[in-house]
Scaffold this motif. Structure first.
Motif, PDB file in Angstrom:
ATOM      1  N   GLY A  14       9.215  -0.872   5.263  1.00 48.91           N
ATOM      2  CA  GLY A  14       9.983   0.486   5.075  1.00 48.91           C
ATOM      3  C   GLY A  14      11.263   0.249   5.599  1.00 48.91           C
ATOM      4  O   GLY A  14      12.249   0.913   5.096  1.00 48.91           O
ATOM      5  N   LEU A  15      11.297   0.012   6.934  1.00 53.87           N
ATOM      6  CA  LEU A  15      12.536   0.026   7.520  1.00 53.87           C
ATOM      7  C   LEU A  15      13.564  -1.073   6.940  1.00 53.87           C
ATOM      8  O   LEU A  15      14.831  -0.852   6.668  1.00 53.87           O
ATOM      9  CB  LEU A  15      12.609  -0.654   9.170  1.00 53.87           C
ATOM     10  N   LEU A  16      13.109  -2.246   6.383  1.00 56.64           N
ATOM     11  CA  LEU A  16      13.964  -3.330   5.429  1.00 56.64           C
ATOM     12  C   LEU A  16      14.448  -2.500   4.400  1.00 56.64           C
ATOM     13  O   LEU A  16      15.654  -2.732   4.076  1.00 56.64           O
ATOM     14  CB  LEU A  16      13.171  -4.470   5.248  1.00 56.64           C
ATOM     15  N   VAL A  17      13.498  -1.937   3.498  1.00 54.74           N
ATOM     16  CA  VAL A  17      13.845  -1.230   2.417  1.00 54.74           C
ATOM     17  C   VAL A  17      15.060  -0.297   2.645  1.00 54.74           C
ATOM     18  O   VAL A  17      15.949  -0.358   1.904  1.00 54.74           O
ATOM     19  CB  VAL A  17      12.804  -0.491   1.599  1.00 54.74           C
ATOM     20  N   ARG A  18      14.746   0.709   3.868  1.00 56.68           N
ATOM     21  CA  ARG A  18      15.940   1.685   3.897  1.00 56.68           C
ATOM     22  C   ARG A  18      17.078   1.167   4.226  1.00 56.68           C
ATOM     23  O   ARG A  18      18.141   1.433   4.032  1.00 56.68           O
ATOM     24  CB  ARG A  18      15.023   2.275   5.121  1.00 56.68           C
ATOM     25  N   GLY A  19      17.174   0.015   5.070  1.00 54.20           N
ATOM     26  CA  GLY A  19      18.359  -0.823   5.354  1.00 54.20           C
ATOM     27  C   GLY A  19      18.922  -1.350   4.154  1.00 54.20           C
ATOM     28  O   GLY A  19      20.193  -1.526   3.915  1.00 54.20           O
ATOM     29  N   LEU A  20      18.223  -1.846   3.127  1.00 58.23           N
ATOM     30  CA  LEU A  20      18.921  -2.516   2.079  1.00 58.23           C
ATOM     31  C   LEU A  20      19.342  -1.195   1.119  1.00 58.23           C
ATOM     32  O   LEU A  20      20.623  -1.423   0.526  1.00 58.23           O
ATOM     33  CB  LEU A  20      17.601  -3.129   1.074  1.00 58.23           C
ATOM     34  N   VAL A  21      18.794  -0.261   1.068  1.00 52.80           N
ATOM     35  CA  VAL A  21      19.258   1.093   0.289  1.00 52.80           C
ATOM     36  C   VAL A  21      20.487   1.567   0.815  1.00 52.80           C
ATOM     37  O   VAL A  21      21.670   1.606   0.121  1.00 52.80           O
ATOM     38  CB  VAL A  21      18.362   2.297   0.108  1.00 52.80           C
ATOM     39  N   ARG A  22      20.800   1.787   2.288  1.00 48.06           N
ATOM     40  CA  ARG A  22      22.212   1.846   2.822  1.00 48.06           C
ATOM     41  C   ARG A  22      23.201   0.808   2.720  1.00 48.06           C
ATOM     42  O   ARG A  22      24.245   1.015   2.522  1.00 48.06           O
ATOM     43  CB  ARG A  22      21.587   2.123   4.320  1.00 48.06           C
ATOM     44  N   ARG A  23      22.541  -0.663   2.797  1.00 45.75           N
ATOM     45  CA  ARG A  23      23.592  -1.658   2.534  1.00 45.75           C
ATOM     46  C   ARG A  23      24.154  -1.444   1.181  1.00 45.75           C
ATOM     47  O   ARG A  23      25.454  -1.735   1.063  1.00 45.75           O
ATOM     48  CB  ARG A  23      22.874  -2.976   2.705  1.00 45.75           C
ATOM     49  N   HIS A  24      23.450  -1.342   0.139  1.00 50.87           N
ATOM     50  CA  HIS A  24      23.729  -1.056  -1.279  1.00 50.87           C
ATOM     51  C   HIS A  24      24.774  -0.012  -1.372  1.00 50.87           C
ATOM     52  O   HIS A  24      25.810  -0.112  -2.007  1.00 50.87           O
ATOM     53  CB  HIS A  24      22.660  -0.765  -2.146  1.00 50.87           C
ATOM     54  N   ARG A  25      24.447   1.002  -0.635  1.00 51.29           N
ATOM     55  CA  ARG A  25      25.457   2.329  -0.561  1.00 51.29           C
ATOM     56  C   ARG A  25      26.746   2.227   0.086  1.00 51.29           C
ATOM     57  O   ARG A  25      27.857   2.828  -0.429  1.00 51.29           O
ATOM     58  CB  ARG A  25      24.786   3.582   0.005  1.00 51.29           C
ATOM     59  N   THR A  26      26.610   1.397   0.920  1.00 56.99           N
ATOM     60  CA  THR A  26      27.918   1.036   1.714  1.00 56.99           C
ATOM     61  C   THR A  26      28.735  -0.210   1.435  1.00 56.99           C
ATOM     62  O   THR A  26      29.559  -0.232   0.444  1.00 56.99           O
ATOM     63  CB  THR A  26      27.511   1.109   3.250  1.00 56.99           C
ATOM     64  N   SER A  27      28.341  -1.276   2.100  1.00 62.79           N
ATOM     65  CA  SER A  27      29.113  -2.295   1.741  1.00 62.79           C
ATOM     66  C   SER A  27      28.584  -3.221   0.514  1.00 62.79           C
ATOM     67  O   SER A  27      29.656  -3.916  -0.053  1.00 62.79           O
ATOM     68  CB  SER A  27      29.014  -3.205   2.825  1.00 62.79           C
ATOM     69  N   GLY A  28      27.440  -3.071   0.272  1.00 70.80           N
ATOM     70  CA  GLY A  28      27.097  -4.038  -1.035  1.00 70.80           C
ATOM     71  C   GLY A  28      27.007  -5.617  -0.718  1.00 70.80           C
ATOM     72  O   GLY A  28      26.923  -6.370  -1.813  1.00 70.80           O
ATOM     73  N   ALA A  29      27.301  -6.021   0.564  1.00 68.76           N
ATOM     74  CA  ALA A  29      27.352  -7.293   0.927  1.00 68.76           C
ATOM     75  C   ALA A  29      26.106  -8.192   0.517  1.00 68.76           C
ATOM     76  O   ALA A  29      24.952  -7.390   0.913  1.00 68.76           O
ATOM     77  CB  ALA A  29      27.527  -7.461   2.461  1.00 68.76           C
ATOM     78  N   PRO A  30      26.028  -9.294   0.129  1.00 69.26           N
ATOM     79  CA  PRO A  30      24.897 -10.261  -0.022  1.00 69.26           C
ATOM     80  C   PRO A  30      24.060 -10.261   1.207  1.00 69.26           C
ATOM     81  O   PRO A  30      24.597 -10.172   2.398  1.00 69.26           O
ATOM     82  CB  PRO A  30      25.470 -11.714  -0.449  1.00 69.26           C
ATOM     83  N   LEU A  31      23.046 -10.455   1.130  1.00 69.76           N
ATOM     84  CA  LEU A  31      22.028 -10.705   2.381  1.00 69.76           C
ATOM     85  C   LEU A  31      20.724 -11.552   2.165  1.00 69.76           C
ATOM     86  O   LEU A  31      20.577 -11.958   0.977  1.00 69.76           O
ATOM     87  CB  LEU A  31      21.312  -9.408   2.586  1.00 69.76           C
TER      88      LEU A  31
ATOM     89  N   VAL B 209       9.240  -5.564  -1.558  1.00 66.89           N
ATOM     90  CA  VAL B 209      10.438  -4.773  -1.635  1.00 66.89           C
ATOM     91  C   VAL B 209      10.521  -4.153  -2.845  1.00 66.89           C
ATOM     92  O   VAL B 209      11.030  -3.133  -2.943  1.00 66.89           O
ATOM     93  CB  VAL B 209      11.673  -5.658  -0.932  1.00 66.89           C
ATOM     94  N   GLU B 210      10.491  -5.104  -4.130  1.00 70.06           N
ATOM     95  CA  GLU B 210      10.524  -4.481  -5.205  1.00 70.06           C
ATOM     96  C   GLU B 210       9.550  -3.440  -5.643  1.00 70.06           C
ATOM     97  O   GLU B 210       9.897  -2.334  -6.267  1.00 70.06           O
ATOM     98  CB  GLU B 210      10.095  -5.597  -6.437  1.00 70.06           C
ATOM     99  N   GLN B 211       8.268  -3.600  -4.980  1.00 74.11           N
ATOM    100  CA  GLN B 211       7.259  -2.426  -5.478  1.00 74.11           C
ATOM    101  C   GLN B 211       7.654  -1.039  -4.578  1.00 74.11           C
ATOM    102  O   GLN B 211       7.614   0.173  -4.938  1.00 74.11           O
ATOM    103  CB  GLN B 211       5.932  -2.680  -4.868  1.00 74.11           C
ATOM    104  N   ALA B 212       8.229  -1.071  -3.429  1.00 77.02           N
ATOM    105  CA  ALA B 212       8.693  -0.172  -2.752  1.00 77.02           C
ATOM    106  C   ALA B 212       9.705   0.667  -3.603  1.00 77.02           C
ATOM    107  O   ALA B 212       9.893   1.766  -3.462  1.00 77.02           O
ATOM    108  CB  ALA B 212       9.125  -0.693  -1.262  1.00 77.02           C
TER     109      ALA B 212
ATOM    110  N   ARG C 108       0.839  -1.139  -0.023  1.00 79.83           N
ATOM    111  CA  ARG C 108       0.107   0.079   0.079  1.00 79.83           C
ATOM    112  C   ARG C 108       0.988   1.392   0.133  1.00 79.83           C
ATOM    113  O   ARG C 108       1.179   1.837   1.128  1.00 79.83           O
ATOM    114  CB  ARG C 108      -0.755   0.069   1.316  1.00 79.83           C
ATOM    115  N   THR C 109       1.426   1.770  -1.478  1.00 79.00           N
ATOM    116  CA  THR C 109       2.438   2.789  -1.334  1.00 79.00           C
ATOM    117  C   THR C 109       1.850   4.026  -1.056  1.00 79.00           C
ATOM    118  O   THR C 109       2.623   5.054  -0.796  1.00 79.00           O
ATOM    119  CB  THR C 109       2.776   2.579  -2.745  1.00 79.00           C
TER     120      THR C 109
END
Length: 501
Positions: free
Chosen positions: A179-196, A215-218, A149-150
């Motif tokens: 939303g918290l997960l998506v924000r964490g994924l964005v930060r992870r990509h920007r910093t370490s880029g490690a798999p999860l 997650v894809e829709q977000a 529900r965006t």
């Protein structure tokens, strides 16, 4: 006499004095653990299920990297319970011979309302390899079509935070688990880029695929996230799971029993039945705890296990909750002890559920049905009808209406499902009107759609009006005249039952 509160220091002193026969402590040294897993939704179920399995897996391998950061969602209450206890808490296992174990795998607790930056750092850290979730069906913020529900205000706020995270850290509080997960994924990509690997553990069919889609829709709703989305597609896995353990609300009698065994006050105590099941799809992006050494089952296809659990256990649980509460029963055990309701639950499985299932390897569906009803009958679990009856609009599609749709598609009228749905209709109507009293207490309608449900139930034909809610009833079920007639007939019979008045 006031007992000292459980903590690392008081536990050490308790161990030094000697533990009773039915009490044991953490399987690993909590102080030696580092955080390698973040859990979103650190309620009673996680603490009695995945956290125990993670600790036992770490003990089996000798690894110290699988401490858990537990994240609450709606309030800081769990933080207030566990932080003063250094993350330690007890799991009281019910049964004729109760036992207590103190668990130490939860190494930190956080509340997004004030700790979002710390949680995002943990989600982004390359030393975090696994994220698990138990946020309940409504915690995923799905719309009628099953998508995110965006436009919901809380989701909008989190997507705005994700947009900020593309450039730099955002310290605003997160409002939703996705939303918290998506924000964490964005930060992870920007910093370490490690798999999860992200492991949802809620009662949603194909929960891994569901969460991946959300997650894809977000990300699609946030500008300039194409690179993040491509990284998620290549480096983040969402295995599906099935989880099962009855974890009732912790009651005063549970606290008294635990205090008698432990000799300490435990504000974080949780309760669980002896049964444990965790089926996990074997699809991980990197390291994981050796959960299979602690009782979990790994499979290449979790779907048959998911469907069996949702349609046998969860469906009968909900049916017994609604019909049991209408008859004044406080617990599921009391409800299933009623011969009429036990027969209703058994007929639901035999007549409508089993024809829609393919048995998972090694599982007899008939035996599973009998085991489920036997587990429900254990008064030690204390699972209340009102507790199970909450959030019906979110639970029915997963637990009952998929079965109804499959039976209708096969040319059969699912009368047993209709009886269960009639129980929900009557429950909604009674609670919305303030007419239902269970165990001396008036029961409110507790549901994310409470206002709309109450309006629909108050009309002259509650079946028509409630089945018209597309957020709850899929079109093949809602538009079936035969199913509506079956629900109406079952509701008339229910209304004429003296115990249900």
């Amino acid at each position: 006499m006031t007992l000292p509160r459980l903590s690392a220091a008081t536990w050490e002193a308790r161990v030094a004095r000697g533990l009773p026969e039915h009490v044991r402590g953490p399987a690993v040294d909590p102080a030696a653990l580092t955080v390698g897993q973040v859990h979103l939704g650190v309620g009673a179920f996680h603490r009695a299920h995945q956290a125990v399995c993670t600790e036992d897996a770490a003990a089996a391998t000798g690894e110290t990297r699988w401490g858990v950061l537990g994240v609450t969602q709606r309030s800081p209450r769990v933080v207030e319970q566990l932080a003063p206890q250094d993350g330690l808490y007890g799991v009281l296992t019910t049964g004729p011979d109760p036992s207590l174990r103190v668990v130490g795998s939860l190494r930190d607790v956080a509340f997004p309302g004030r700790d979002t930056p710390r949680v995002l750092d943990a989600l982004a850290a390359p030393t975090t390899h696994v994220v698990t979730l138990t946020v309940t069906e409504k915690g995923y913020h799905r719309g009628a079509d099953g998508g995110l529900r965006t436009t919901a205000p809380d989701v909008v706020a989190d997507l705005a935070g994700a947009a900020v995270e593309l450039q730099h850290d955002d310290g605003t509080a997160s409002r939703t688990a996705v939303g918290l997960l998506v924000r964490g994924l964005v930060r992870r990509h920007r910093t370490s880029g490690a798999p999860l690997t992200v492991v949802p553990c809620d009662n949603l069919a194909g929960n891994g695929a569901v969460l991946r889609r959300l997650v894809e829709q977000a990300l699609a709703a946030v500008p300039r996230t194409d690179e993040v989305a491509a990284w998620v597609a290549s480096s983040v896995r969402f295995p599906s799971t099935t989880v099962d353990r009855i974890v009732p609300a912790t009651a005063p009698e549970h606290r008294a029993a635990a205090a008698a065994l432990l000799g300490l006050e435990d504000e974080g105590l949780v309760v669980g039945e002896p049964f444990f099941q965790w089926v996990v799809e074997d699809d991980f992006a990197g390291p994981r705890p050796a959960w299979e050494l602690a009782g979990a089952t790994f499979t290449h296809d979790a779907a048959p296990f998911e469907r069996a659990k949702l349609r046998v256990l969860n469906a009968t649980h909900s049916a017994l909750a609604y019909h049991g509460a209408l008859r004044g029963y406080a617990t599921i055990a009391q409800a299933v002890a009623d011969p009429d309701l036990e027969a209703m639950a058994r007929a639901l499985v035999d007549e409508d559920v089993l024809p829609t299932l393919t048995a998972p390897d090694g599982l007899s569906l008939d035996a599973y049905r009998d085991d489920v009803l036997q587990r429900f009958a254990d008064p030690g679990t204390g699972h209340t009808t009102v507790q199970v009856a909450t959030d019906g609009s979110q639970k029915l599609p997963q637990r009952l209406l998929g079965t109804a749709a499959d039976r209708l598609a096969a040319g059969a009228v699912p009368h047993a499902v209709a009886r269960a749905v009639a129980g929900w209709v009557a429950y909604v109507r009674a609670t919305a009107a303030g007419d239902l009293v269970v165990d001396g207490r008036r029961v409110p309608l507790d549901d994310p759609l409470a206002r709309r449900l109450a309006e629909a139930a108050a009309g002259p034909d509650p079946v028509d009006r409630l089945l018209a809610l597309r957020e709850v009833f899929p079109e093949p079920v809602a538009t079936s005249t035969a199913f509506r007639d079956a629900v109406r007939a079952a509701l008339r019979e229910l209304t004429l039952t003296p115990a249900a008045r």
